[in-house]
Enzyme design. Structure first.
Site, PDB file in Angstrom:
ATOM      1  N   LYS A 151     -14.129  -3.225  13.991  1.00 47.72           N
ATOM      2  CA  LYS A 151     -12.793  -3.640  14.475  1.00 47.72           C
ATOM      3  C   LYS A 151     -12.725  -3.693  15.990  1.00 47.72           C
ATOM      4  O   LYS A 151     -11.711  -4.116  16.545  1.00 47.72           O
ATOM      5  CB  LYS A 151     -11.732  -2.681  13.947  1.00 47.72           C
ATOM      6  N   ASN A 210       0.859  -1.184   0.000  1.00 49.71           N
ATOM      7  CA  ASN A 210       0.000   0.000   0.000  1.00 49.71           C
ATOM      8  C   ASN A 210       0.892   1.229   0.000  1.00 49.71           C
ATOM      9  O   ASN A 210       2.033   1.160   0.444  1.00 49.71           O
ATOM     10  CB  ASN A 210      -0.827   0.047   1.287  1.00 49.71           C
ATOM     11  N   PHE A 214      -6.545   3.737  12.258  1.00 54.77           N
ATOM     12  CA  PHE A 214      -6.634   4.782  11.247  1.00 54.77           C
ATOM     13  C   PHE A 214      -7.574   4.300  10.152  1.00 54.77           C
ATOM     14  O   PHE A 214      -7.694   3.094   9.920  1.00 54.77           O
ATOM     15  CB  PHE A 214      -5.252   5.089  10.661  1.00 54.77           C
ATOM     16  N   LYS A 269      13.048 -15.827  -8.601  1.00 58.63           N
ATOM     17  CA  LYS A 269      12.439 -14.783  -9.434  1.00 58.63           C
ATOM     18  C   LYS A 269      11.614 -15.415 -10.558  1.00 58.63           C
ATOM     19  O   LYS A 269      12.107 -16.322 -11.260  1.00 58.63           O
ATOM     20  CB  LYS A 269      13.536 -13.899 -10.024  1.00 58.63           C
TER      21      LYS A 269
HETATM   22  O1  C5P Z   1      -9.540  -2.154   7.201  1.00 51.68           O
HETATM   23  P1  C5P Z   1      -8.652  -0.997   6.910  1.00 51.68           P
HETATM   24  O2  C5P Z   1      -7.340  -1.394   6.292  1.00 51.68           O
HETATM   25  O3  C5P Z   1      -9.294   0.121   6.187  1.00 51.68           O
HETATM   26  O4  C5P Z   1      -8.327  -0.420   8.375  1.00 51.68           O
HETATM   27  C1  C5P Z   1      -7.385   0.533   8.626  1.00 51.68           C
HETATM   28  C2  C5P Z   1      -6.877   0.369  10.028  1.00 51.68           C
HETATM   29  O5  C5P Z   1      -6.673  -0.985  10.340  1.00 51.68           O
HETATM   30  C3  C5P Z   1      -5.523   1.020  10.225  1.00 51.68           C
HETATM   31  O6  C5P Z   1      -5.438   1.439  11.576  1.00 51.68           O
HETATM   32  C4  C5P Z   1      -4.561  -0.107   9.946  1.00 51.68           C
HETATM   33  O7  C5P Z   1      -3.319   0.079  10.585  1.00 51.68           O
HETATM   34  C5  C5P Z   1      -5.314  -1.288  10.528  1.00 51.68           C
HETATM   35  N1  C5P Z   1      -5.058  -2.561   9.853  1.00 51.68           N
HETATM   36  C6  C5P Z   1      -4.349  -3.549  10.515  1.00 51.68           C
HETATM   37  N2  C5P Z   1      -4.142  -4.767   9.918  1.00 51.68           N
HETATM   38  C7  C5P Z   1      -4.640  -5.021   8.685  1.00 51.68           C
HETATM   39  C8  C5P Z   1      -5.362  -4.020   7.990  1.00 51.68           C
HETATM   40  C9  C5P Z   1      -5.541  -2.805   8.611  1.00 51.68           C
HETATM   41  O8  C5P Z   1      -3.881  -3.288  11.621  1.00 51.68           O
HETATM   42  N3  C5P Z   1      -4.437  -6.206   8.145  1.00 51.68           N
END
Ligand code: C5P
Length: 408
Positions: A346, A212, A328, A290
């Site tokens: 969450k 990302n 976040f 690779k």
């Molecule tokens: O579900 P989403 O990716 O939109 O959620 C964002 C939040 O969830 C952020 O705080 C991110 O750090 C956390 N997150 C996480 N583990 C993941 C996906 C997102 O801790 N696999």
């Protein structure tokens, strides 16, 4: 953390002494005062003049310099410091320290000091692993001497292995941690925190990955703000070029799996801030070598599997749940509405929601516009620098935790 700290730096005779001018420069940039003792063999690698110019102070070299003894004896020298740092610490100097020898200014000062001592060993791998050195190391450790490094890598002697002096940023981080323990002032003193930051990289093969967008700026700023308020912070960071804030315990990871493990290993904590942009999916079967591009062949298919959700896992009710879990939400539409849903799904306490649509400049930029979503409602914050957002958030964290017992 290093502002106005007085460091007595003992430079012994090893090739790593050539890194010491840079160490002094970096320490002074952080506001520390550095005074050097240079051993006779240390002077073979770095000159007193260089150290004097960089430290802005006299360099002490000889125990029997009567003028110095009159002006400043070895006892005063060793006590007029907040810490004594030996870098590089050679096998010989470690042996002398372990056995209490005092045959020059450096060893005499080390024996006479009543201040904490930190050493950064540097030597050939065989010398380091030799039972004599390891026994001396154990002796020094039982005396509460802090040891930073050594690391593994190419050694100046041409061999490879343990024995490389810790890098300058690692020595600075160790010093910062030392002083942080010492002060631990502020509303978050004795609070433990985890911050996840940066992206994760999910390998497709050894050279390609899925990730990302994330610079790690916001997460690193939060870690720095927590440190500034006295917290004990483990920063779990994916690959980023952001400088490590002074005083954090940095755990570098690549994948979401590794980030999850590192977060769980850091528990129990009072505060968890999940600011990392974790990839939602990893590659189920990354190729060991690779993947070759063959003319005319069909492009490879990448099969994805869901990654662990760190925020949701940490937020699960239970005895190890941090008192305050903050996530976040990076959204491109319906920012607040989606953040509210995310907070509930969450099971975290707060969500910091931000709009990352193209044109907002949030990714990699220095500013951010966020909404703080809590059980009590939504606060719209003005556009602020990421560091100011971090400071505000940490202020809110301190208020929320005040009066609650800490998890030391
Ligand atoms: O579900 P989403 O990716 O939109 O959620 C964002 C939040 O969830 C952020 O705080 C991110 O750090 C956390 N997150 C996480 N583990 C993941 C996906 C997102 O801790 N696999």
């Amino acid at each position: 953390m290093l502002e106005q700290r007085r460091i007595l730096l003992i430079v012994a005779g090893g090739i790593a002494a050539v890194k010491i001018p840079d160490l002094i420069r970096r320490l002074r940039e952080r506001g520390a005062a550095v005074r050097c003792i240079l051993t006779k063999s240390g002077a073979q690698f770095v000159t007193p003049l260089t150290l004097a110019a960089l430290s802005g102070d006299k360099v002490y070299t000889d125990l029997f310099d009567l003028k110095d003894e009159a002006e400043m004896g070895h006892i005063r020298l060793s006590r007029e410091a907040d810490i004594v740092l030996v870098a590089p610490a050679t096998a010989d100097l470690m042996a002398k320290m372990a056995h209490g020898l005092a045959d020059d200014l450096a060893t005499t000062a080390l024996l006479a000091t009543d201040k904490p001592v930190m050493i950064a060993p540097s030597m050939n791998v065989m010398m380091w692993t030799h039972p004599a050195t390891q026994a001396n190391l154990s002796t020094l450790q039982t005396r509460q001497i802090t040891v930073v490094g050594p690391g593994a890598g190419d050694l100046a002697c041409g061999e490879v292995g343990d024995g490389r002096m810790a890098e300058v940023p690692d020595i600075i981080a160790a010093l910062s941690r030392h002083f942080q323990k010492d002060v631990r002032r502020g509303p978050l003193a004795r609070r433990r925190a985890i911050v996840t930051s940066g992206p994760t990289h999910e390998p497709i093969d050894p050279v390609r990955y899925i990730a990302n967008r994330s610079s790690g700026k916001q997460g690193h700023a939060i870690a720095a703000a927590l440190i500034a308020q006295g917290a004990d912070v483990t920063l779990i960071s994916g690959p980023t070029t952001e400088p490590t804030p002074d005083g954090v315990k940095l755990v570098k990871v690549e994948t979401a799996e590794q980030m999850m493990k590192a977060a769980q290993a850091a528990l129990p904590v009072d505060i968890a801030v999940c600011a990392a942009a974790v990839a939602d999916w990893g590659v189920s079967n990354p190729a060991p070598g690779k993947i070759k591009k063959t003319a005319g062949a069909k492009p490879p298919t990448v099969k994805l599997a869901p990654n662990p959700d760190i925020l949701a896992t940490l937020s699960k009710p239970g005895s190890r749940r941090p008192r305050l879990v903050i996530g976040f939400a990076a959204e491109t539409s319906n920012v607040v509405k989606n953040a509210k849903t995310k907070r509930v799904s969450k099971q975290c306490d707060w969500i910091v929601a931000n709009d990352v649509s193209p044109g907002t400049g949030t990714f990699g930029g220095d500013h951010n516009t966020v909404h703080l979503v809590t059980a009590d409602g939504v606060e719209d914050w003005p556009t602020l620098r990421k560091q100011a957002i971090a400071d505000r958030l940490v202020e809110r964290i301190a208020t929320a935790l005040s009066g609650k017992a800490s998890r030391e």
